[in-house]
Write a protein that holds these residues in place. Structure first.
Motif, PDB file in Angstrom:
ATOM      1  N   LEU A 107      19.552  -7.058  -3.212  1.00 41.38           N
ATOM      2  CA  LEU A 107      19.157  -5.686  -3.535  1.00 41.38           C
ATOM      3  C   LEU A 107      20.307  -4.914  -4.171  1.00 41.38           C
ATOM      4  O   LEU A 107      20.098  -4.114  -5.092  1.00 41.38           O
ATOM      5  N   LEU A 108      21.534  -5.130  -3.679  1.00 38.29           N
ATOM      6  CA  LEU A 108      22.694  -4.446  -4.246  1.00 38.29           C
ATOM      7  C   LEU A 108      22.842  -4.772  -5.725  1.00 38.29           C
ATOM      8  O   LEU A 108      23.033  -3.872  -6.556  1.00 38.29           O
ATOM      9  N   VAL A 109      22.750  -6.051  -6.064  1.00 32.09           N
ATOM     10  CA  VAL A 109      22.860  -6.459  -7.466  1.00 32.09           C
ATOM     11  C   VAL A 109      21.744  -5.825  -8.296  1.00 32.09           C
ATOM     12  O   VAL A 109      21.976  -5.308  -9.396  1.00 32.09           O
ATOM     13  N   PHE A 113       7.867  -6.506  -7.489  1.00 33.02           N
ATOM     14  CA  PHE A 113       7.685  -7.857  -6.981  1.00 33.02           C
ATOM     15  C   PHE A 113       8.915  -8.334  -6.211  1.00 33.02           C
ATOM     16  O   PHE A 113       8.841  -9.310  -5.468  1.00 33.02           O
ATOM     17  N   ILE A 114      10.030  -7.647  -6.407  1.00 34.03           N
ATOM     18  CA  ILE A 114      11.249  -7.994  -5.677  1.00 34.03           C
ATOM     19  C   ILE A 114      11.424  -7.099  -4.449  1.00 34.03           C
ATOM     20  O   ILE A 114      11.616  -7.577  -3.334  1.00 34.03           O
ATOM     21  N   SER A 115      11.336  -5.787  -4.638  1.00 38.27           N
ATOM     22  CA  SER A 115      11.687  -4.860  -3.557  1.00 38.27           C
ATOM     23  C   SER A 115      10.704  -4.909  -2.389  1.00 38.27           C
ATOM     24  O   SER A 115      11.122  -4.860  -1.219  1.00 38.27           O
ATOM     25  N   ILE A 116       9.402  -5.037  -2.658  1.00 37.27           N
ATOM     26  CA  ILE A 116       8.413  -5.020  -1.568  1.00 37.27           C
ATOM     27  C   ILE A 116       8.520  -6.262  -0.684  1.00 37.27           C
ATOM     28  O   ILE A 116       8.600  -6.145   0.544  1.00 37.27           O
ATOM     29  N   PRO A 117       8.513  -7.483  -1.259  1.00 40.15           N
ATOM     30  CA  PRO A 117       8.671  -8.664  -0.386  1.00 40.15           C
ATOM     31  C   PRO A 117       9.991  -8.681   0.378  1.00 40.15           C
ATOM     32  O   PRO A 117      10.034  -9.083   1.542  1.00 40.15           O
ATOM     33  N   ILE A 177       0.844  -1.209   0.000  1.00 40.31           N
ATOM     34  CA  ILE A 177       0.000   0.000   0.000  1.00 40.31           C
ATOM     35  C   ILE A 177       0.875   1.253   0.000  1.00 40.31           C
ATOM     36  O   ILE A 177       0.625   2.209  -0.750  1.00 40.31           O
ATOM     37  N   VAL A 178       1.922   1.256   0.832  1.00 36.65           N
ATOM     38  CA  VAL A 178       2.836   2.407   0.889  1.00 36.65           C
ATOM     39  C   VAL A 178       3.508   2.619  -0.471  1.00 36.65           C
ATOM     40  O   VAL A 178       3.586   3.742  -0.982  1.00 36.65           O
ATOM     41  N   ALA A 179       3.995   1.515  -1.072  1.00 38.73           N
ATOM     42  CA  ALA A 179       4.658   1.627  -2.379  1.00 38.73           C
ATOM     43  C   ALA A 179       3.683   2.065  -3.465  1.00 38.73           C
ATOM     44  O   ALA A 179       4.046   2.856  -4.349  1.00 38.73           O
ATOM     45  N   SER A 180       2.438   1.585  -3.398  1.00 39.11           N
ATOM     46  CA  SER A 180       1.434   1.959  -4.406  1.00 39.11           C
ATOM     47  C   SER A 180       1.107   3.443  -4.334  1.00 39.11           C
ATOM     48  O   SER A 180       1.066   4.139  -5.352  1.00 39.11           O
ATOM     49  N   THR A 181       0.875   3.920  -3.121  1.00 38.03           N
ATOM     50  CA  THR A 181       0.540   5.340  -2.966  1.00 38.03           C
ATOM     51  C   THR A 181       1.731   6.228  -3.322  1.00 38.03           C
ATOM     52  O   THR A 181       1.551   7.327  -3.852  1.00 38.03           O
ATOM     53  N   ARG A 182       2.941   5.722  -3.048  1.00 38.83           N
ATOM     54  CA  ARG A 182       4.129   6.504  -3.416  1.00 38.83           C
ATOM     55  C   ARG A 182       4.246   6.600  -4.933  1.00 38.83           C
ATOM     56  O   ARG A 182       4.554   7.666  -5.473  1.00 38.83           O
ATOM     57  N   SER A 183       3.995   5.488  -5.630  1.00 36.87           N
ATOM     58  CA  SER A 183       4.027   5.517  -7.095  1.00 36.87           C
ATOM     59  C   SER A 183       2.957   6.449  -7.645  1.00 36.87           C
ATOM     60  O   SER A 183       3.199   7.190  -8.604  1.00 36.87           O
ATOM     61  N   SER A 191       9.607 -16.840  -1.391  1.00 39.88           N
ATOM     62  CA  SER A 191      10.054 -17.487  -2.623  1.00 39.88           C
ATOM     63  C   SER A 191       9.111 -17.212  -3.793  1.00 39.88           C
ATOM     64  O   SER A 191       9.569 -16.932  -4.906  1.00 39.88           O
ATOM     65  N   LYS A 192       7.794 -17.266  -3.553  1.00 39.96           N
ATOM     66  CA  LYS A 192       6.840 -17.081  -4.650  1.00 39.96           C
ATOM     67  C   LYS A 192       6.933 -15.690  -5.283  1.00 39.96           C
ATOM     68  O   LYS A 192       7.081 -15.571  -6.500  1.00 39.96           O
ATOM     69  N   PRO A 193       6.812 -14.598  -4.483  1.00 40.63           N
ATOM     70  CA  PRO A 193       6.917 -13.274  -5.117  1.00 40.63           C
ATOM     71  C   PRO A 193       8.282 -13.005  -5.732  1.00 40.63           C
ATOM     72  O   PRO A 193       8.371 -12.360  -6.782  1.00 40.63           O
ATOM     73  N   LEU A 194       9.358 -13.511  -5.117  1.00 41.14           N
ATOM     74  CA  LEU A 194      10.687 -13.279  -5.674  1.00 41.14           C
ATOM     75  C   LEU A 194      10.876 -14.007  -6.993  1.00 41.14           C
ATOM     76  O   LEU A 194      11.450 -13.459  -7.937  1.00 41.14           O
ATOM     77  N   VAL A 195      10.386 -15.258  -7.070  1.00 37.77           N
ATOM     78  CA  VAL A 195      10.498 -16.011  -8.323  1.00 37.77           C
ATOM     79  C   VAL A 195       9.670 -15.345  -9.418  1.00 37.77           C
ATOM     80  O   VAL A 195      10.130 -15.172 -10.553  1.00 37.77           O
ATOM     81  N   MET A 196       8.445 -14.937  -9.076  1.00 40.29           N
ATOM     82  CA  MET A 196       7.600 -14.270 -10.067  1.00 40.29           C
ATOM     83  C   MET A 196       8.216 -12.940 -10.496  1.00 40.29           C
ATOM     84  O   MET A 196       8.280 -12.618 -11.691  1.00 40.29           O
ATOM     85  N   GLY A 197       8.695 -12.153  -9.515  1.00 42.59           N
ATOM     86  CA  GLY A 197       9.292 -10.866  -9.845  1.00 42.59           C
ATOM     87  C   GLY A 197      10.538 -11.013 -10.694  1.00 42.59           C
ATOM     88  O   GLY A 197      10.734 -10.269 -11.661  1.00 42.59           O
ATOM     89  N   SER A 198      11.383 -11.976 -10.344  1.00 44.05           N
ATOM     90  CA  SER A 198      12.606 -12.206 -11.123  1.00 44.05           C
ATOM     91  C   SER A 198      12.274 -12.653 -12.538  1.00 44.05           C
ATOM     92  O   SER A 198      12.934 -12.241 -13.507  1.00 44.05           O
ATOM     93  N   SER A 199      11.239 -13.498 -12.675  1.00 42.59           N
ATOM     94  CA  SER A 199      10.825 -13.967 -14.010  1.00 42.59           C
ATOM     95  C   SER A 199      10.339 -12.809 -14.872  1.00 42.59           C
ATOM     96  O   SER A 199      10.722 -12.682 -16.047  1.00 42.59           O
ATOM     97  N   ILE A 200       9.499 -11.954 -14.285  1.00 40.93           N
ATOM     98  CA  ILE A 200       8.987 -10.794 -15.026  1.00 40.93           C
ATOM     99  C   ILE A 200      10.135  -9.852 -15.386  1.00 40.93           C
ATOM    100  O   ILE A 200      10.243  -9.367 -16.520  1.00 40.93           O
TER     101      ILE A 200
END
Length: 429
Positions: free
Chosen positions: A239-241, A351-355, A153-159, A298-307
């Protein structure tokens, strides 16, 4: 730390069907983020209009980031030692005073670019103090199992604020000049500070030695905690990478490619920037909807990395001269393809930064929260200028499309290894 007091404080903050404290927290962020985006979008235009050069714009951008990075480690110590609510309120009011001071100077006709740069240092320092405090405060305002949803929610409103700010800023600057832009941003920080004052929050005082030695001991304790916690250490490296490789694509490769290889107008570049922000908004909303109560990352990170990686690969293909020849470097079809991929690109990063942020919050005790996030922010965001430098150096000697394609292949390998390593670390917890 008195854990009984801490738990009582958290129950008090979270009880009831409507979390008023989170609403006040969110409202303050939305207002100040909107004001900041209004000013930051206009400043490069104003600097040029006021007689500045591209170098002045570069210095302004540097001063917007570097002071915060330098103060982050000690800001984390302060955020764990002192009342986080007071830190947020004070830094917002200092920003409000500094920016409204610029408004007065502009209204009196004595505004100078040197004043703007000095104030930007102050704002960056205040942001460096504010960020660890606000990251540390959020887990005390919401339930632990709902952190991902609330971070979404915080990230959505910031965007949304970043999306709305440039529109308002352009209208204000074109119609009334820079003075009203400063007024709008200054008032936004005042409203944010007032909103934060109303939050019901009890600071849990920690016993710690004062003075420089005590501060350094606390800092080293935070560093040891990050290094000894295998999961947080690997997430920080993840995150650094991501920041090192991905963020400069938007700030270095995209503008160079747009100017050198495409034949669209500057207005089209503005449309692309809007679509990139819209992608971040869509990604933030989707993370909250799909993984708001996910107990594993694992689920959001895998999905985010795939996208992210698939959009990087398609983007690199679109950079090749053959693609420009097939679709045309000024065609509507090519612009739609490019905009769609950049939208996916931006959504994938959410999908990576929020989780990752949520799971670091879950894995960190309250007494270390601000220090951990200050160190994580310093590590991750510190990669951005070095990544930009790397891209700039490589592009002096190599073709852009091959650089992007090789980077994508290396990222696929690196993220696969990191995901496997993170999965093992998480299963060991």
């Amino acid at each position: 730390m008195n854990s009984e007091n801490s738990n009582g404080n958290e129950r008090e903050n979270r009880k009831g069907p409507v979390n008023i404290n989170f609403i006040l927290f969110l409202f303050g962020r939305v207002v100040s983020d909107t004001g900041t985006s209004i000013q930051m979008m206009i400043m490069p235009l104003y600097i040029i209009d006021a007689g500045g050069t591209a170098a002045t714009v570069g210095v302004f951008s540097f001063l917007s980031l570097m002071p915060a990075l330098l103060v982050y480690p000690f800001a984390g110590v302060i955020g764990d030692r002192r009342n986080r609510k007071i830190i947020m309120v004070v830094t917002d009011f200092v920003n409000a005073g500094a920016i409204l001071g610029l408004a007065l100077l502009s209204n009196w006709g004595v505004m100078r670019l040197s004043f703007l740069l000095i104030v930007q240092v102050v704002i960056s320092l205040m942001n460096g103090l504010f960020e660890p405090a606000t990251r540390g405060m959020l887990p005390q305002l919401v339930k632990k199992e709902e952190l991902t949803r609330h971070n979404s929610i915080v990230a959505s409103t910031r965007s949304a604020s970043i999306l709305l700010g440039p529109v308002i800023g352009a209208l204000l600057y074109a119609s009334f000049g820079v003075t009203l832009v400063f007024v709008a941003n200054g008032v936004s920080f005042m409203i944010s500070g007032i909103s934060e004052m109303i939050i019901r929050y009890t600071h849990i005082k920690q016993e710690a030695p004062d003075g420089p030695k005590g501060m350094l001991n606390d800092l080293f304790e935070g560093v040891r905690f990050v290094l000894q916690n295998k999961l947080i250490r690997k997430l920080s490296f993840f995150l650094l990478v991501s920041y090192f490789v991905i963020q400069p694509i938007f700030s270095v490769i995209l503008p160079l490619f747009f100017k050198k290889s495409l034949s669209f107008s500057d207005a089209h570049y503005g449309y692309l920037q809007t679509i990139i922000i819209l992608g971040a908004l869509i990604g933030s909303v989707m993370v909250g909807y799909l993984f708001g109560k996910e107990v594993r990352m694992s689920k959001p990170l895998v999905m985010g990395s795939s996208i992210l990686l698939s959009s990087m690969f398609i983007f690199s293909i679109l950079l090749f001269p053959k693609s420009l020849y097939i679709f045309g470097n000024d065609s509507t079809i090519y612009f739609i393809l490019l905009a769609s991929i950049l939208c996916m690109f931006s959504a994938g990063s959410m999908f990576i930064s929020i989780p990752v942020q949520s799971f670091i919050q879950q894995a960190t005790p309250n007494e270390y929260m601000s220090r951990v996030f200050s160190l994580v922010n310093m590590i991750s965001r510190g990669g951005i200028p070095f990544g930009a430098l790397m891209y700039g150096t490589i592009l002096e000697r190599a073709e852009m499309h091959w650089t992007m394609l090789i980077t994508t292949v290396l990222m696929i390998f690196a993220m696969t290894m990191l995901l496997i390593s993170l999965s093992r670390s998480y299963s060991d917890r």
